[in-house]
Design a protein around this motif. Structure first.
Motif, PDB file in Angstrom:
ATOM      1  N   ARG A 177      -0.008   0.342 -11.061  1.00 39.43           N
ATOM      2  CA  ARG A 177      -0.429   0.048  -9.721  1.00 39.43           C
ATOM      3  C   ARG A 177      -0.940  -1.385  -9.613  1.00 39.43           C
ATOM      4  O   ARG A 177      -0.990  -1.837  -8.477  1.00 39.43           O
ATOM      5  CB  ARG A 177      -1.284   1.246  -9.405  1.00 39.43           C
ATOM      6  N   ALA A 178      -1.777  -1.855 -10.700  1.00 39.01           N
ATOM      7  CA  ALA A 178      -2.519  -3.184 -10.691  1.00 39.01           C
ATOM      8  C   ALA A 178      -1.150  -4.114 -10.720  1.00 39.01           C
ATOM      9  O   ALA A 178      -1.472  -5.056 -10.119  1.00 39.01           O
ATOM     10  CB  ALA A 178      -3.343  -3.129 -11.976  1.00 39.01           C
ATOM     11  N   LEU A 179      -0.049  -4.000 -11.346  1.00 41.46           N
ATOM     12  CA  LEU A 179       1.070  -4.899 -11.272  1.00 41.46           C
ATOM     13  C   LEU A 179       2.026  -4.674 -10.248  1.00 41.46           C
ATOM     14  O   LEU A 179       2.866  -5.400 -10.301  1.00 41.46           O
ATOM     15  CB  LEU A 179       1.808  -4.721 -12.633  1.00 41.46           C
ATOM     16  N   ALA A 180       1.598  -3.740  -9.287  1.00 37.46           N
ATOM     17  CA  ALA A 180       2.263  -3.243  -8.007  1.00 37.46           C
ATOM     18  C   ALA A 180       3.797  -2.828  -8.430  1.00 37.46           C
ATOM     19  O   ALA A 180       4.503  -2.922  -7.555  1.00 37.46           O
ATOM     20  CB  ALA A 180       2.561  -4.680  -7.174  1.00 37.46           C
ATOM     21  N   LEU A 181       3.825  -2.331  -9.487  1.00 39.82           N
ATOM     22  CA  LEU A 181       5.236  -1.655 -10.038  1.00 39.82           C
ATOM     23  C   LEU A 181       5.225  -0.321  -9.382  1.00 39.82           C
ATOM     24  O   LEU A 181       6.252   0.387  -9.527  1.00 39.82           O
ATOM     25  CB  LEU A 181       5.266  -1.726 -11.530  1.00 39.82           C
ATOM     26  N   LEU A 182       4.090   0.192  -8.981  1.00 39.64           N
ATOM     27  CA  LEU A 182       4.116   1.727  -8.595  1.00 39.64           C
ATOM     28  C   LEU A 182       3.048   1.883  -7.486  1.00 39.64           C
ATOM     29  O   LEU A 182       2.110   1.173  -7.352  1.00 39.64           O
ATOM     30  CB  LEU A 182       3.247   2.554  -9.671  1.00 39.64           C
ATOM     31  N   PRO A 183       3.406   2.283  -6.282  1.00 41.34           N
ATOM     32  CA  PRO A 183       2.571   2.450  -4.984  1.00 41.34           C
ATOM     33  C   PRO A 183       1.542   3.085  -5.364  1.00 41.34           C
ATOM     34  O   PRO A 183       1.174   3.778  -6.190  1.00 41.34           O
ATOM     35  CB  PRO A 183       3.598   3.434  -4.065  1.00 41.34           C
TER      36      PRO A 183
END
Length: 324
Positions: A177-183
């Motif tokens: 989530r922090a890397l914006a790879l998961l909503p």
């Protein structure tokens, strides 16, 4: 003339070897004691394989025939739950295939992805331990113990651990989530990704160990010869290391794909029981919850037959002389 004489002498000497007849239809030159000893050794060989043959007959062949017979049972009209009678109701196979073909295909898809992932992870591990660390016995032993260590823990506990690792409040989800790879509302548990991760991890040692055993016998001078012939590391791996390690790769892929196809623990603990259901879950449910013994037996027999066909096709297409 001398060449013909020498060849004639070799043929005569071969005919005079012990244990061989002098010529077709001729008298056996061996003594009666030698012939009796050979016959006793032959009979002893049959006695030695008898326990293994009896074990296979008792614990494999007979259960398979029992499973096949149960898959053809029929439920009489008005019978109670779990009551079936012997019959030849082949429609059981059509019924279960029509109802659960998606779960069957999904199981093979999950097993295939897990096998590929295990190969991509396990091959470098096996190569590191068997080739790169050859001669460093202590470090090799430590890494081998780490590879085998999952076997020291319960299969269910290992799978449950993955449920905690991929939990919504776990570190993996937080990093993604922090890397914006998961909503922000995305999750990894109760997904096909979690099921494949569990399958890959649980069956990774089955992939790594056969490859390690094969690479451990690899003559490293062949790799050095590839370098001396100005081949790049990738070319040396593709033309030397990989072909010589194919028996281990074949064994590892089979040992991973076959049990992963019928697994149901990973799907039950890490899936959502909807779009992640595997055929093993269905068989378990038909046996112990629905109490549909013919349907569960038919699914089991179909799964076993499908795996057998896939394995035969795989070995015939990619097999090696060592495996065939």
């Amino acid at each position: 003339m001398s060449l013909l004489a020498r060849n004639h002498g070799k043929i005569r000497d071969a005919q005079d070897l012990p244990g061989k007849a002098a010529r077709p239809g001729g008298k056996d030159p061996r003594s009666a004691g030698e012939i009796g000893a050979d016959r006793r050794r032959s009979r002893m060989g049959y006695w030695l394989i008898l326990p293994g043959f009896a074990f296979m007959l008792l614990f494999f062949v007979l259960p398979v025939f029992s499973l096949l017979a149960t898959s053809l049972y029929a439920k009489p009209p008005g019978a109670d739950v779990g009551q079936f009678v012997p019959a030849l109701q082949f429609s059981n196979y059509a019924d279960v295939l029509g109802a659960y073909w998606q779960e069957l295909l999904r199981s093979f898809a999950f097993a295939l992805v897990a096998t590929i992932a295990a190969l991509l992870i396990g091959y470098p591990m096996a190569y590191l331990v068997a080739v790169r660390l050859r001669g460093r016995k202590l470090l090799q032993g430590i890494l081998l113990v780490l590879i085998i260590a999952p076997f020291f823990t319960s299969f269910i506990l290992r799978t449950q651990a993955w449920k905690q690792i991929l939990a919504d409040e776990g570190p993996v989800v937080a990093v993604l989530r922090a890397l914006a790879l998961l909503p922000e509302d995305g999750r990894l548990t109760a997904t096909a990704f979690a099921v494949v991760c569990g399958l890959t991890y649980n069956f990774l040692p089955f992939m790594t160990l056969p490859i390690y055993a094969n690479l451990e016998r690899l003559d490293t001078r062949l790799i050095e010869a590839g370098t001396d012939l100005y081949a790049s590391p990738f070319q040396t791996f593709r033309t030397v290391t990989l072909p010589l390690s194919m028996p281990g790769v074949m064994a590892g892929t089979l040992l991973t794909f076959i049990p992963a196809s019928g697994d149901y623990i990973n799907a039950a603990l890490l899936g959502n029981n909807q779009d992640t259901t595997m055929i093993g879950q269905v068989i378990d449910s038909r046996f112990f919850r629905v109490v549909d013994y013919p349907g569960a037996s038919a699914l089991s027999f179909v799964l076993m037959l499908a795996i057998l066909v896939l394995v035969v096709l795989y070995v015939r297409r990619f097999g090696t002389k060592e495996l065939l």
